[in-house]
Design a protein around this motif. Sequence first.
Motif, mmCIF file in Angstrom:
data_model
loop_
_atom_site.group_PDB
_atom_site.id
_atom_site.type_symbol
_atom_site.label_atom_id
_atom_site.label_comp_id
_atom_site.label_asym_id
_atom_site.label_seq_id
_atom_site.Cartn_x
_atom_site.Cartn_y
_atom_site.Cartn_z
ATOM 1 N N TYR B 53 1.290 -1.233 -0.071
ATOM 2 C CA TYR B 53 -0.680 0.540 -0.163
ATOM 3 C C TYR B 53 1.019 1.593 -0.010
ATOM 4 C CZ TYR B 53 -4.318 -2.985 0.917
ATOM 5 O OH TYR B 53 -4.592 -4.222 1.096
ATOM 6 N N TYR B 54 0.631 2.353 -1.194
ATOM 7 C CA TYR B 54 1.558 3.589 -0.733
ATOM 8 C C TYR B 54 0.440 4.536 -0.670
ATOM 9 C CZ TYR B 54 5.370 0.894 -2.926
ATOM 10 O OH TYR B 54 5.745 -0.427 -3.213
ATOM 11 N N ALA B 55 0.776 5.346 0.005
ATOM 12 C CA ALA B 55 0.334 6.822 0.446
ATOM 13 C C ALA B 55 0.182 8.082 -0.845
ATOM 14 C CB ALA B 55 0.047 6.947 1.960
ATOM 15 N N THR B 56 -1.097 8.390 -1.210
ATOM 16 C CA THR B 56 -1.009 9.794 -2.031
ATOM 17 C C THR B 56 -1.410 10.236 -1.625
ATOM 18 O OG1 THR B 56 0.201 9.937 -4.756
ATOM 19 C CG2 THR B 56 -1.662 8.531 -4.174
ATOM 20 N N THR B 71 -1.577 -1.904 -3.938
ATOM 21 C CA THR B 71 -0.637 -3.007 -5.597
ATOM 22 C C THR B 71 -0.036 -3.955 -5.092
ATOM 23 O OG1 THR B 71 1.357 -1.705 -4.762
ATOM 24 C CG2 THR B 71 -0.239 0.103 -5.848
ATOM 25 N N MET B 72 0.196 -4.286 -6.429
ATOM 26 C CA MET B 72 0.344 -6.231 -5.953
ATOM 27 C C MET B 72 1.574 -5.796 -7.416
ATOM 28 S SD MET B 72 -2.274 -9.045 -6.001
ATOM 29 C CE MET B 72 -2.246 -9.185 -4.689
ATOM 30 N N ALA B 465 1.645 13.218 -2.665
ATOM 31 C CA ALA B 465 1.958 12.512 -3.607
ATOM 32 C C ALA B 465 3.373 12.107 -4.093
ATOM 33 C CB ALA B 465 1.748 13.116 -4.615
ATOM 34 N N GLN B 466 2.942 10.807 -4.339
ATOM 35 C CA GLN B 466 4.614 9.736 -4.983
ATOM 36 C C GLN B 466 3.682 9.245 -5.893
ATOM 37 O OE1 GLN B 466 6.006 7.160 -2.455
ATOM 38 N NE2 GLN B 466 4.100 6.653 -0.950
ATOM 39 N N PRO B 467 4.309 8.299 -6.399
ATOM 40 C CA PRO B 467 4.281 7.429 -7.477
ATOM 41 C C PRO B 467 4.236 5.844 -7.252
ATOM 42 C CG PRO B 467 6.371 8.388 -7.971
ATOM 43 C CD PRO B 467 6.327 8.476 -6.934
ATOM 44 N N VAL B 468 2.589 5.203 -7.033
ATOM 45 C CA VAL B 468 1.883 4.221 -6.538
ATOM 46 C C VAL B 468 2.512 3.352 -7.778
ATOM 47 C CG1 VAL B 468 1.002 5.282 -5.080
ATOM 48 C CG2 VAL B 468 0.117 3.820 -6.690
ATOM 49 N N PHE B 529 6.845 11.652 4.580
ATOM 50 C CA PHE B 529 6.448 12.120 4.565
ATOM 51 C C PHE B 529 5.839 10.728 3.634
ATOM 52 C CE2 PHE B 529 5.242 15.086 0.498
ATOM 53 C CZ PHE B 529 4.985 16.542 1.707
ATOM 54 N N GLN B 530 6.339 10.902 2.859
ATOM 55 C CA GLN B 530 5.472 9.156 1.823
ATOM 56 C C GLN B 530 4.785 8.297 2.546
ATOM 57 O OE1 GLN B 530 8.935 7.316 -1.520
ATOM 58 N NE2 GLN B 530 9.535 9.942 -0.943
ATOM 59 N N GLN B 531 4.996 7.730 3.781
ATOM 60 C CA GLN B 531 5.032 6.845 4.217
ATOM 61 C C GLN B 531 3.499 7.046 4.240
ATOM 62 O OE1 GLN B 531 7.017 5.578 7.473
ATOM 63 N NE2 GLN B 531 4.834 4.239 8.320
ATOM 64 N N PHE B 532 3.490 8.524 5.250
ATOM 65 C CA PHE B 532 2.410 8.785 5.682
ATOM 66 C C PHE B 532 0.855 10.067 4.648
ATOM 67 C CE2 PHE B 532 4.555 8.405 10.013
ATOM 68 C CZ PHE B 532 3.418 7.998 10.162
#
Lengths: 193, 714, 251
Positions: B53-56, B71-72, B465-468, B529-532
Amino acid sequence: MERIFDILKKPAVYYSLLIAVLAVVGGAAWAVYETQIPPEQPIDFPHNIHVGLQIQCLYCHPGAWKQASAGLPTQDKCWACHQQLTKYWDPENPVPLNQWPPELQKLAAYVENDEPIPWVPVAIVPDHVHFKHRPHIAAGVACQDCHGDMSSVTVAENPQLMNMGWCITCHQQKTVDDPVKREKLISCETCHY
Amino acid sequence: MSENISRRDFIKLAGVTAATAAVLTGCGPASRYVVREPYTKMPEYTYNGQSTYYATTCRECAAGCGLVVRTMQGRALKVEGNKYNPTNLGKTCARGQAALQGLYNPDRIQNPVNQKGEEMDWDTAIGVVAETLGKYQPDEIAFLTGLAPDHLFDLFGEVAKTFGAPAPLRYGALGMFEARATLGEAARALFGQPNNLFFDLAGAEVTFSFGANFLETWVSPVAYTRGFAKMRQGTPGKRGYLVHFEPRLSQTAIKADEWFAIKPGSEGLLALALGKLTAEHQGKVIAAYEGVDVEAAAEAAGLEISTLERLARIFGNSRHALAIPGGAPLAQSNGLDSAKAILSLNALAGNLGQPGGVFLTPAAPVNDGYHRPATVRELALLVEKMASGQIKALFVHGVNPVFEIPAALGFSAALDKVETVISFASFPDETAVRADYIFPDHTGLESWGYQRLASGAKESTLSGAQPVVAPFYNTRATADVILAAAERIGKPLPYKDEVAFIQSKIESLVTTEGGFHAAPEINTFWAQFQQFGGWWTNDEKLGSPTSAVLDRPLAVRPAEYQGNGEYHLFTYVSPILGEAGANKPWLQEVPDPTTTVMWNTWVEINPKTAETLGLHDDDVVRIVSPFGAVEVSVYLYPAIRPDVIAMPFGQGHAAYGRYAEGRGVNPADLFGGAVNDAGDLAYAGLKVKIEKTGQKKQLSRLESRIGVYGYEEH
Amino acid sequence: MAKNHNIPEYKAEWKAGEEGKWGMAIDMDICTGCNACVAACAMENNIPFVGEEDAGYGRGMHWIRIERLWEGKYPEVKTEFQPVMCQQCGSAPCEPVCPVFASVHSQAEKLNVQVYNRCVGTRYCANNCPYVVRTFNWRDYDRPEPLNNQLNPDVTVRQRGVMEKCTFCVQRIHKAQDQAKSEGREVFDGEVQPACAQACPADAIVFGRIDDPESRVSKLAKQGRGYKLLEDLNTLPQVTYLKGGSHVRNG
């Protein structure tokens, strides 16, 4: 109605019908047989050698005790061991790549080219079945109970037809004393959703 | 360090397939942090068949809701809300849910292309941008950006400054329909600073909403829906009371305890009358309402005076009363006055900076000014410069101006006069297909970035935001393209790439106390910052406004309408499609909440009106204004004023991919160019004619399917 | 929704030990009809979109829909939003009519399940469902590349000729149960959230164990506002709707 039976009594019709039935049954049998032939693998992986070296199944298929899918090893997992084998890497006397066994040369090529190894899964279930390894391992089912004795095969193959009757038979046998568990293990939505 | 963290994070993004690997290895600086290996080296903690799981941050509108994407094996599977983000607390709207259909849209632009559709490589593309930036005088260059993402707006701002070009304009149809600039201007006039204002619905006992359609799409629909739910069922034994004034029964009106279908443009007058009656009821004499003619206001709105008196008692008796000015009332010729009149009710209720009242939206942690969208007046200036050939290069990102700017402003014609138009669109929208070059950006789920909140959270919040997933196609971050181009012509900005730019912006937060997370240095902070999915304060940072609005007389002049038809045209943004959702097939298939129509545009007409005109469901009519005409199927809507017809905005695309193109009509084609005192388009003050065409075009609706039971009349 | 007076008065009750397990409470006072649940459900459950024409024929595949029913005439008109999905009836009308036992009641999870691999597409079940929540795959609906990348591997992709319906996101139930079991604990209240409840911005949909009196959903369902949809049909639905508030209009 009478006439239909009359027509059926004609030898030509009779035989052609018989041939058609045989063709369908034979085709089906062939199709089932076909599914049981192990697919061709990118590398003729010798399970027997690896199992013989006492390598645990879970070392290469670690998903089985945590996840739904057991997973197929990635090339870095293979290479982690194979690049240390003194047989080929002895600093005193390294064996040139082109003198390695052909299957290991293939592995080396995948590593060299940084390409994933396109393994073909053998023990598969249809798309409408959601099989999970974890609960089976947690319940004490040994790998060989379903996958057979891997020390006697090279490329993986299926020891039996993995169909629903096979699943259910085992589920019923293992839950003779536990009706609650049995209910869960033979309920449709446990596997089909 | 940052590279290490990025490697660990992004190794997971790399797909299993060789195709993904090929895409990855084709990328330059854009994917510096995206490792090029596919799953030949699988991270220890990733298993086949297990989700990561990615936060964005959601980019479907500019509200800045936090997302967590499942994501998988390098594929994004499901969008879920980020429960930590104070804007949406784990919730999403339909548009956010469908974000994946943007990422996986079959009509995405896959490579940089020129107008003839010839693919080019990124090196040439950067050369084109560099040449364009270098070739023209600074004031011949214009940047037009959308309301999201904010980091790119900030970067464009710095680029413009470096080159001496005018500051970028930001525009989005949502901003126009909500008349955000008017609200900001009213806030400036009343409270001394422009602000998007936060209305504390959750704490209000009685809420008077003047066309504020906060349950459909207004500023931050998820946040306001939560506020609404809390107002209704948040406190045991208490149930907030909602009164809604709007010409048609919108979702918000449906959920209101009382709905009044008042005449468009009368909202401000009504607010003043309610203010006067409330003050009288409370035994106060308020200078602001001295000259108010209650009778005239009641007549303008089409309500009985006794009703106004009753409403004034309800408002005046409540300790936590709240008045919210919505978009449509402000988009009238008298919109700015109306905004002030409606906001003055809050001063009268004494709720400024009080629970259940009006607050100033917290300043963003980064670049904390109020960056309001451009008004139509400002846009008209741009269009004029474009048409006269003064603008020679136009850069467009995150907005589809040919579709989103009403045709009457002439943007489309002016676009032809611009020598070089460069679009950074991900989809072949109306603007992109007419641009000289399309240099596609990644979609939101493949991008870095940050977003300030429009409003909605009490905390000072920056959604990160980060690329997931790894970029799906040969696209490249616009920030990287611009930075590389600037460097190539010898005017480099002090950032290596997009990530470096974002890191430089959030650097000050590393040591800021009272944040949701903290770290001793930027690299750890960046990982968090990316994690949360961003950074926000633990404490509420709402501002308490003060105002002397009640001390001076207020007046609202009657609304002036453009056009001379018999029917007011009420245009609202489709709550499902929004401004840019038409290319997502599942959004097309989600029924409109009020009419249940799918895949098309309709015009809502009161059954009484339809009867007098001899119109039936699905009859195609031509709606004519002095500025344009559209043909659209009739939907007999049982809850709309007989003298008003309504149309949703969101369809009517001439391009934008297979699911959007040639579907429905765009009601903005009917709009004129008149603006209100704040410079926002007075689109709501429009009277149109209905002409029969004699044709019939069936609308797909959900209700026809469930009509077999519980379906008696309508 | 007139009551059919030919049906003899009979109040269905759960047999002891057969009570439902999973249930939902939907607060209609705060449901805003935003359709986030509809979109979330489609995204989670690999539901195909059918296009304008088929949607017009009523072949849309929504597992959950927002109903809104009109009452009265302008200006005294009012309506309410009501999300309707499979009610997972304890006494389900769809089950006895299936000739191939594709629509069966799960003894383990007490859910009404649709077994895709058994279904032969008679559509009797949909015909018999009073809530009209079953949808049929009239075609193999197209998901042009690369939209298929979004498919959730935890949910079977259905073919043409198969009936389908809301599963209460049973894949998520299994996932939570599996997780809990691997950690040697019970599934805690709120751990399982179907896609609709998870997305709902108003938190109007609450999911959980209705056989646990302490769960949030049980407490909500026991509020005075609760009622079941088409209760007099004795289907024993496991979804409880909470009535909306007072709606005085233009009064």
